[in-house]
Design a protein around this motif. Sequence first.
Motif, PDB file in Angstrom:
ATOM      1  N   THR A 110      -6.657  48.357  36.420  1.00 20.86           N
ATOM      2  CA  THR A 110      -6.453  47.120  35.676  1.00 20.86           C
ATOM      3  C   THR A 110      -7.358  47.137  34.439  1.00 20.86           C
ATOM      4  O   THR A 110      -8.471  47.679  34.497  1.00 20.86           O
ATOM      5  N   PRO A 111      -6.917  46.554  33.335  1.00 17.53           N
ATOM      6  CA  PRO A 111      -7.772  46.512  32.143  1.00 17.53           C
ATOM      7  C   PRO A 111      -9.076  45.752  32.379  1.00 17.53           C
ATOM      8  O   PRO A 111     -10.109  46.103  31.815  1.00 17.53           O
ATOM      9  N   GLU A 112      -9.021  44.736  33.248  1.00 18.45           N
ATOM     10  CA  GLU A 112     -10.187  43.881  33.450  1.00 18.45           C
ATOM     11  C   GLU A 112     -11.220  44.466  34.416  1.00 18.45           C
ATOM     12  O   GLU A 112     -12.425  44.359  34.193  1.00 18.45           O
ATOM     13  N   PHE A 113     -10.751  45.080  35.489  1.00 17.00           N
ATOM     14  CA  PHE A 113     -11.645  45.487  36.575  1.00 17.00           C
ATOM     15  C   PHE A 113     -11.593  46.982  36.882  1.00 17.00           C
ATOM     16  O   PHE A 113     -12.189  47.423  37.868  1.00 17.00           O
ATOM     17  N   GLY A 114     -10.911  47.744  36.082  1.00 20.92           N
ATOM     18  CA  GLY A 114     -10.724  49.149  36.409  1.00 20.92           C
ATOM     19  C   GLY A 114      -9.903  49.286  37.680  1.00 20.92           C
ATOM     20  O   GLY A 114      -8.999  48.482  37.944  1.00 20.92           O
ATOM     21  N   CYS A 118     -13.982  58.073  36.563  1.00 21.74           N
ATOM     22  CA  CYS A 118     -12.928  57.577  35.675  1.00 21.74           C
ATOM     23  C   CYS A 118     -13.527  56.793  34.503  1.00 21.74           C
ATOM     24  O   CYS A 118     -14.271  55.827  34.716  1.00 21.74           O
ATOM     25  N   PRO A 119     -13.207  57.173  33.271  1.00 24.10           N
ATOM     26  CA  PRO A 119     -13.729  56.449  32.102  1.00 24.10           C
ATOM     27  C   PRO A 119     -13.333  54.974  32.093  1.00 24.10           C
ATOM     28  O   PRO A 119     -14.070  54.138  31.557  1.00 24.10           O
ATOM     29  N   GLU A 120     -12.193  54.652  32.676  1.00 26.03           N
ATOM     30  CA  GLU A 120     -11.739  53.256  32.686  1.00 26.03           C
ATOM     31  C   GLU A 120     -12.607  52.376  33.584  1.00 26.03           C
ATOM     32  O   GLU A 120     -12.544  51.148  33.500  1.00 26.03           O
ATOM     33  N   ASN A 121     -13.393  53.005  34.457  1.00 27.31           N
ATOM     34  CA  ASN A 121     -14.254  52.246  35.359  1.00 27.31           C
ATOM     35  C   ASN A 121     -15.676  52.095  34.827  1.00 27.31           C
ATOM     36  O   ASN A 121     -16.500  51.416  35.453  1.00 27.31           O
ATOM     37  N   LYS A 122     -15.971  52.724  33.697  1.00 31.06           N
ATOM     38  CA  LYS A 122     -17.318  52.653  33.144  1.00 31.06           C
ATOM     39  C   LYS A 122     -17.676  51.206  32.801  1.00 31.06           C
ATOM     40  O   LYS A 122     -16.960  50.531  32.077  1.00 31.06           O
ATOM     41  N   GLY A 123     -18.793  50.742  33.352  1.00 32.60           N
ATOM     42  CA  GLY A 123     -19.248  49.378  33.085  1.00 32.60           C
ATOM     43  C   GLY A 123     -18.527  48.304  33.862  1.00 32.60           C
ATOM     44  O   GLY A 123     -18.818  47.116  33.692  1.00 32.60           O
ATOM     45  N   LYS A 124     -17.589  48.681  34.734  1.00 35.05           N
ATOM     46  CA  LYS A 124     -16.838  47.686  35.515  1.00 35.05           C
ATOM     47  C   LYS A 124     -17.606  47.365  36.806  1.00 35.05           C
ATOM     48  O   LYS A 124     -17.733  48.194  37.700  1.00 35.05           O
ATOM     49  N   HIS A 125     -18.143  46.162  36.863  1.00 37.86           N
ATOM     50  CA  HIS A 125     -18.871  45.723  38.056  1.00 37.86           C
ATOM     51  C   HIS A 125     -18.848  44.205  38.099  1.00 37.86           C
ATOM     52  O   HIS A 125     -19.282  43.549  37.157  1.00 37.86           O
ATOM     53  N   VAL A 126     -18.308  43.652  39.163  1.00 33.51           N
ATOM     54  CA  VAL A 126     -18.219  42.196  39.289  1.00 33.51           C
ATOM     55  C   VAL A 126     -18.726  41.759  40.655  1.00 33.51           C
ATOM     56  O   VAL A 126     -18.633  42.492  41.633  1.00 33.51           O
ATOM     57  N   LEU A 127     -19.266  40.547  40.697  1.00 32.80           N
ATOM     58  CA  LEU A 127     -19.693  39.930  41.950  1.00 32.80           C
ATOM     59  C   LEU A 127     -19.016  38.576  42.066  1.00 32.80           C
ATOM     60  O   LEU A 127     -19.663  37.539  42.144  1.00 32.80           O
ATOM     61  N   ILE A 128     -17.686  38.619  42.054  1.00 30.38           N
ATOM     62  CA  ILE A 128     -16.907  37.383  42.046  1.00 30.38           C
ATOM     63  C   ILE A 128     -16.830  36.759  43.436  1.00 30.38           C
ATOM     64  O   ILE A 128     -16.963  35.544  43.597  1.00 30.38           O
ATOM     65  N   HIS A 129     -16.632  37.599  44.435  1.00 35.16           N
ATOM     66  CA  HIS A 129     -16.367  37.101  45.790  1.00 35.16           C
ATOM     67  C   HIS A 129     -17.589  37.337  46.678  1.00 35.16           C
ATOM     68  O   HIS A 129     -17.959  38.477  46.943  1.00 35.16           O
ATOM     69  N   GLU A 130     -18.168  36.266  47.149  1.00 35.72           N
ATOM     70  CA  GLU A 130     -19.401  36.358  47.933  1.00 35.72           C
ATOM     71  C   GLU A 130     -19.217  37.194  49.187  1.00 35.72           C
ATOM     72  O   GLU A 130     -20.115  37.939  49.587  1.00 35.72           O
ATOM     73  N   SER A 140      -4.453  62.225  28.247  1.00 34.81           N
ATOM     74  CA  SER A 140      -4.668  63.628  28.626  1.00 34.81           C
ATOM     75  C   SER A 140      -5.877  63.805  29.540  1.00 34.81           C
ATOM     76  O   SER A 140      -6.213  64.932  29.919  1.00 34.81           O
ATOM     77  N   CYS A 141      -6.535  62.711  29.909  1.00 35.65           N
ATOM     78  CA  CYS A 141      -7.738  62.784  30.749  1.00 35.65           C
ATOM     79  C   CYS A 141      -7.403  63.339  32.131  1.00 35.65           C
ATOM     80  O   CYS A 141      -6.417  62.928  32.756  1.00 35.65           O
ATOM     81  N   THR A 142      -8.226  64.260  32.620  1.00 36.09           N
ATOM     82  CA  THR A 142      -8.049  64.827  33.959  1.00 36.09           C
ATOM     83  C   THR A 142      -9.354  64.809  34.746  1.00 36.09           C
ATOM     84  O   THR A 142      -9.544  65.606  35.668  1.00 36.09           O
ATOM     85  N   TRP A 185      -1.776  49.868  35.751  1.00 37.54           N
ATOM     86  CA  TRP A 185      -0.925  51.060  35.699  1.00 37.54           C
ATOM     87  C   TRP A 185      -1.307  52.036  36.804  1.00 37.54           C
ATOM     88  O   TRP A 185      -2.427  52.039  37.299  1.00 37.54           O
ATOM     89  N   SER A 186      -0.339  52.848  37.184  1.00 39.28           N
ATOM     90  CA  SER A 186      -0.550  53.838  38.229  1.00 39.28           C
ATOM     91  C   SER A 186      -1.242  55.046  37.618  1.00 39.28           C
ATOM     92  O   SER A 186      -0.681  55.733  36.767  1.00 39.28           O
ATOM     93  N   ALA A 187      -2.488  55.293  38.055  1.00 35.65           N
ATOM     94  CA  ALA A 187      -3.331  56.301  37.415  1.00 35.65           C
ATOM     95  C   ALA A 187      -3.174  57.673  38.054  1.00 35.65           C
ATOM     96  O   ALA A 187      -2.571  57.828  39.114  1.00 35.65           O
ATOM     97  N   LYS A 188      -3.769  58.663  37.396  1.00 38.21           N
ATOM     98  CA  LYS A 188      -3.689  60.031  37.911  1.00 38.21           C
ATOM     99  C   LYS A 188      -4.431  60.195  39.233  1.00 38.21           C
ATOM    100  O   LYS A 188      -4.137  61.122  39.995  1.00 38.21           O
ATOM    101  N   ASN A 189      -5.399  59.314  39.494  1.00 40.33           N
ATOM    102  CA  ASN A 189      -6.109  59.396  40.774  1.00 40.33           C
ATOM    103  C   ASN A 189      -5.403  58.621  41.886  1.00 40.33           C
ATOM    104  O   ASN A 189      -5.960  58.394  42.955  1.00 40.33           O
ATOM    105  N   CYS A 190      -4.154  58.213  41.615  1.00 39.68           N
ATOM    106  CA  CYS A 190      -3.297  57.511  42.579  1.00 39.68           C
ATOM    107  C   CYS A 190      -3.769  56.088  42.868  1.00 39.68           C
ATOM    108  O   CYS A 190      -3.342  55.476  43.855  1.00 39.68           O
ATOM    109  N   ALA A 191      -4.639  55.558  42.019  1.00 40.57           N
ATOM    110  CA  ALA A 191      -5.061  54.168  42.128  1.00 40.57           C
ATOM    111  C   ALA A 191      -4.361  53.336  41.065  1.00 40.57           C
ATOM    112  O   ALA A 191      -3.780  53.876  40.121  1.00 40.57           O
ATOM    113  N   ILE A 192      -4.418  52.026  41.228  1.00 46.04           N
ATOM    114  CA  ILE A 192      -3.962  51.111  40.186  1.00 46.04           C
ATOM    115  C   ILE A 192      -5.176  50.746  39.333  1.00 46.04           C
ATOM    116  O   ILE A 192      -6.207  50.299  39.865  1.00 46.04           O
TER     117      ILE A 192
END
Length: 378
Positions: A159-163, A246-258, A189-191, A150-157
């Motif tokens: 994703t549920p999986e990766f923030g 952003c609360p949606e990014n809390k704990g989002k960290h992946v090392l999928i692509h070398e 209502s998060c700002t 979804w298009s967020a208030k910070n103008c980023a997209i």
Amino acid sequence: MYQQLKTDLINYSKEIGIDKIGFAAADPFLELKQKLINQQELGYASGFEEKDIEKRVNPALLIDQPRSIIAIALAYPSKLENAPKGKKGERRGLFCRASWGEDYHSILRRKLAMLESFLLERLPDVQLRSMVDTGELSDRAVAERAGIGWSAKNCAIITPEFGSYVYLGEMLTNVPFEPDVPMESQCGSCTKCIDACPTSALIQGGQLNSQRCIAYLTQTKGILPEQFRKHLGNRLYGCDTCQTVCPENKGKHVLIHEEMIPEPEQVKPLLEPILSISNKEFKERFGEMSGSWRGKKPIQRNAIIALAHFKEESSIRALVHVLEEDPRPVLRGTAAYAIGQIGGAEAERALKQALSREKEEEVLFEMEKALQTLRSVL
């Protein structure tokens, strides 16, 4: 036929390391058009975008009879493992997360090229056009319509999986793929992103004044307006604040692509050596990063501002060398500012000596301001 092709394409995308794929209709982006017009009228556009708004919102101007858009997303790391520590005498700058590892434009273009080959093998006459970031279409508008996030208030997209830690790309095609369902915004209502923006560039949810955004400012090549300098901190390229809070990014960290895994000394380099780095050294060290696309001058200017932020006294001599020897007025003027911020007898003496030799008006202005700063401190 096309439903099976869509299924096959989704399966193939997973095989080649695409983290998310979505499908959208190729109808004009009418709502986006009005937003873009408003941005231009308000003076909020960065100038890096495609100038022709019609091309940005009407896929039919880009290929004949477009029927669908394929959107892809690749997740990138959000944490720097084994990050070197900056300290007095060895201050460090920072490249934003979107510049870690290999330039994401190259990575996404390779993935899109593989998708193109897949489709061409099955539909030799298919019309295709891929783009990443610098293309005419808005990556975020396409990703939103395709259900990537979804298009967020910070103008980023988000994703549920990766923030919001995802790179986006898209492919226009004349294949009538069935569109996916867009996601509803979950910002509520998060700002926090709006409240935390260092320069108040986020005017309101979903509206950004790019001219005030630190990510944009770090890429400019001229003298940085004084009102923004102290907000830069030690940033060399980009800004992650609206993502890290952003609360949606809390704990989002992946090392999928070398190829996206950051080299600590590259993304958090010592500041002072950057001031004298040659073009060859800069290209060898930073050339594969997306943060190098504007060349070394903006990075060097930002490094000088970072040394001013730290008030790093040990760097006075290096800054004086820039003030006296560098042929570029932008760097001489910025060095004058930094010397004034750090202060001390050596700083005042250097400014007065350089003042008698300087010819450029913008540098003279910065020197006079720096001397005023020193006098006010005294």
